[in-house]
Design a protein around this motif. Structure first.
Motif, short mmCIF file in Angstrom:
data_model
loop_
_atom_site.label_atom_id
_atom_site.label_comp_id
_atom_site.label_asym_id
_atom_site.label_seq_id
_atom_site.Cartn_x
_atom_site.Cartn_y
_atom_site.Cartn_z
N VAL A 154 6.14 -1.74 1.55
CA VAL A 154 5.04 -1.20 2.35
C VAL A 154 3.71 -1.55 1.69
CG1 VAL A 154 3.88 0.94 3.06
CG2 VAL A 154 6.34 0.66 3.44
N TRP A 155 3.62 -1.31 0.39
CA TRP A 155 2.34 -1.49 -0.29
C TRP A 155 1.98 -2.96 -0.47
CZ3 TRP A 155 0.05 2.60 0.70
CH2 TRP A 155 0.74 3.82 0.73
N GLU A 156 2.96 -3.84 -0.49
CA GLU A 156 2.66 -5.27 -0.50
C GLU A 156 1.96 -5.66 0.80
OE1 GLU A 156 6.30 -7.33 -1.20
OE2 GLU A 156 6.51 -6.59 -3.26
N ALA A 157 2.46 -5.14 1.91
CA ALA A 157 1.84 -5.43 3.20
C ALA A 157 0.47 -4.77 3.31
CB ALA A 157 2.75 -4.94 4.34
N VAL A 158 0.34 -3.55 2.81
CA VAL A 158 -0.94 -2.85 2.84
C VAL A 158 -2.00 -3.63 2.06
CG1 VAL A 158 -2.13 -0.77 2.01
CG2 VAL A 158 0.07 -0.55 3.18
N ALA A 159 -1.63 -4.12 0.89
CA ALA A 159 -2.58 -4.87 0.06
C ALA A 159 -3.01 -6.16 0.74
CB ALA A 159 -1.96 -5.16 -1.30
N LEU A 160 -2.06 -6.89 1.30
CA LEU A 160 -2.38 -8.17 1.93
C LEU A 160 -3.23 -7.98 3.18
CD1 LEU A 160 -2.10 -11.23 2.00
CD2 LEU A 160 0.04 -10.94 3.29
N ALA A 161 -2.90 -6.98 3.98
CA ALA A 161 -3.68 -6.71 5.20
C ALA A 161 -5.13 -6.41 4.86
CB ALA A 161 -3.07 -5.56 5.98
N ALA A 162 -5.35 -5.65 3.80
CA ALA A 162 -6.73 -5.32 3.39
C ALA A 162 -7.44 -6.56 2.86
CB ALA A 162 -6.71 -4.23 2.33
N GLU A 163 -6.74 -7.36 2.07
CA GLU A 163 -7.35 -8.57 1.52
C GLU A 163 -7.80 -9.52 2.62
OE1 GLU A 163 -6.20 -12.44 -1.30
OE2 GLU A 163 -4.79 -10.78 -1.08
N VAL A 198 -4.08 7.05 -1.19
CA VAL A 198 -3.47 5.80 -1.63
C VAL A 198 -3.84 4.68 -0.65
CG1 VAL A 198 -1.30 4.62 -2.16
CG2 VAL A 198 -1.57 7.04 -2.74
N TRP A 199 -3.79 4.96 0.65
CA TRP A 199 -4.19 3.96 1.64
C TRP A 199 -5.68 3.61 1.46
CZ3 TRP A 199 -1.23 1.58 5.53
CH2 TRP A 199 0.08 2.05 5.67
N ARG A 200 -6.51 4.62 1.21
CA ARG A 200 -7.94 4.36 0.99
C ARG A 200 -8.15 3.44 -0.22
NH1 ARG A 200 -8.38 9.98 2.05
NH2 ARG A 200 -9.33 10.37 4.10
N ALA A 201 -7.37 3.69 -1.27
CA ALA A 201 -7.53 2.91 -2.49
C ALA A 201 -7.24 1.43 -2.25
CB ALA A 201 -6.62 3.46 -3.59
N PHE A 202 -6.39 1.15 -1.28
CA PHE A 202 -6.08 -0.24 -0.94
C PHE A 202 -7.13 -0.87 -0.01
CE2 PHE A 202 -1.78 0.64 -2.50
CZ PHE A 202 -1.44 -0.58 -3.06
N GLY A 203 -8.07 -0.05 0.48
CA GLY A 203 -9.16 -0.59 1.29
C GLY A 203 -8.99 -0.46 2.79
N TRP A 204 -8.12 0.42 3.24
CA TRP A 204 -7.93 0.64 4.67
C TRP A 204 -8.90 1.70 5.17
CZ3 TRP A 204 -3.22 -0.35 7.96
CH2 TRP A 204 -2.49 -1.45 7.49
N HIS A 205 -9.19 1.64 6.49
CA HIS A 205 -9.95 2.70 7.15
C HIS A 205 -8.95 3.80 7.50
CE1 HIS A 205 -13.30 4.29 9.59
NE2 HIS A 205 -12.33 4.78 10.34
N VAL A 206 -9.15 4.98 6.93
CA VAL A 206 -8.17 6.06 7.02
C VAL A 206 -8.73 7.22 7.83
CG1 VAL A 206 -6.75 7.69 5.71
CG2 VAL A 206 -7.23 5.41 4.77
#
Length: 277
Positions: A154-163, A198-206
């Motif tokens: 999950v977090w691999e996808a979260v990181a890439l989507a934000a990047e 945690v989602w915020r830390a990856f750079g997502w709009h939460v």
């Protein structure tokens, strides 16, 4: 699209009735916790045409928490993708409607799913593909569980989507604080990490909401869609087994069988809730 006109209580009736009719155990707690989130999505947010499920401009919905498929199927039926007769084949021999989603576009099912932690990566790939084809107006919505967020994939996808700034990808986390083996303590213990942070830390709009307050759910989708720079996630505080008193926050009903007597009790409780509304 108009605001959803289907009552959540009717969807909950469909879920428990279909589970009882199949004569087998079914995943119930996680189906009941996501009803408002799905009803608002299909009723007023998702671009879709039940009479034309292959419509080229449709948005995509992926149920990553695939064990909760019965809640998804109840919504698909309610919004016109297939008949009540078809829904009644759930978990019957030869049916398209089994215990996890099996991709069948004619029924509105956009992806197969069984192994948790895979749906967001699948949705990310679809969202990137839409952008490459110049279809930025199309969105991909991925429904997840908070227990599923314990998966590293999950977090691999979260990181890439934000990047990559994939803003047409929207995750919905049904945070009912339970998983198959009990309370999900990873993001729910004193002093531990908060899932939304945690989602915020990856750079997502939460956006954090009460997942059973339909006005909050509507507003959250609108806020997420107004953001065109980041991928977005709705972290919804929900109750596992919502709507059936003896199932609420009771992990015995993560996966269980509804007997005729249990069904009678479920319907009585739902009827009582409807009369109080």
């Amino acid at each position: 699209m108009a605001l959803n006109s289907i009552k959540e209580i009717e969807l909950r009736r469909l879920i428990v009735q279909t589970a009882a009719d199949c004569g087998e155990s079914a995943h119930l707690g996680g189906c009941l916790s996501m009803v408002e989130l799905l009803n608002v999505l299909f009723g007023s947010v998702l671009r879709h045409k039940p009479n034309d499920p292959l419509w080229d401009d449709r948005d995509i919905f992926i149920l990553s928490k695939g064990h909760a498929v019965l809640g998804y199927l109840a919504v698909l039926h309610a919004y016109g993708y297939f008949s009540r007769e078809k829904l009644s084949t759930f978990q019957q021999n030869g049916s398209d409607l089994i215990a996890h989603p099996v991709k069948k576009l004619s029924l509105g099912i956009e992806s197969s799913n069984g192994s948790l932690g895979q749906g967001l990566s699948y949705g990310l790939g679809m969202a990137i593909g839409m952008r490459k084809r110049g279809q930025d107006h199309r969105r991909v919505f991925v429904m997840m569980g908070d227990g599923e967020c314990n998966e590293g994939s999950v977090w691999e996808a979260v990181a890439l989507a934000a990047e990559l700034g994939v803003s047409n990808l929207i995750a919905i986390v049904d945070e009912n604080r339970h998983r198959n083996d009990g309370v999900n303590t990873l993001y729910n213990s004193a002093g531990g990490p908060v899932l939304a942070d945690v989602w915020r830390a990856f750079g997502w709009h939460v956006v954090e909401i009460d997942g059973h307050d339909t006005e909050e759910v509507h507003a959250a989708y609108q806020e997420i869609l107004a953001n065109n720079e980041k991928p977005g996630v709705i972290v919804a505080n929900t109750v596992k087994g919502k709507g059936i008193g003896f199932m609420e926050d009771n992990n015995d009903w993560h996966h269980n069988r509804i007997t005729p007597k249990t069904l009678e009790t479920c319907l009585e409780q739902l009827d009582a809730e409807a009369s109080d509304a």
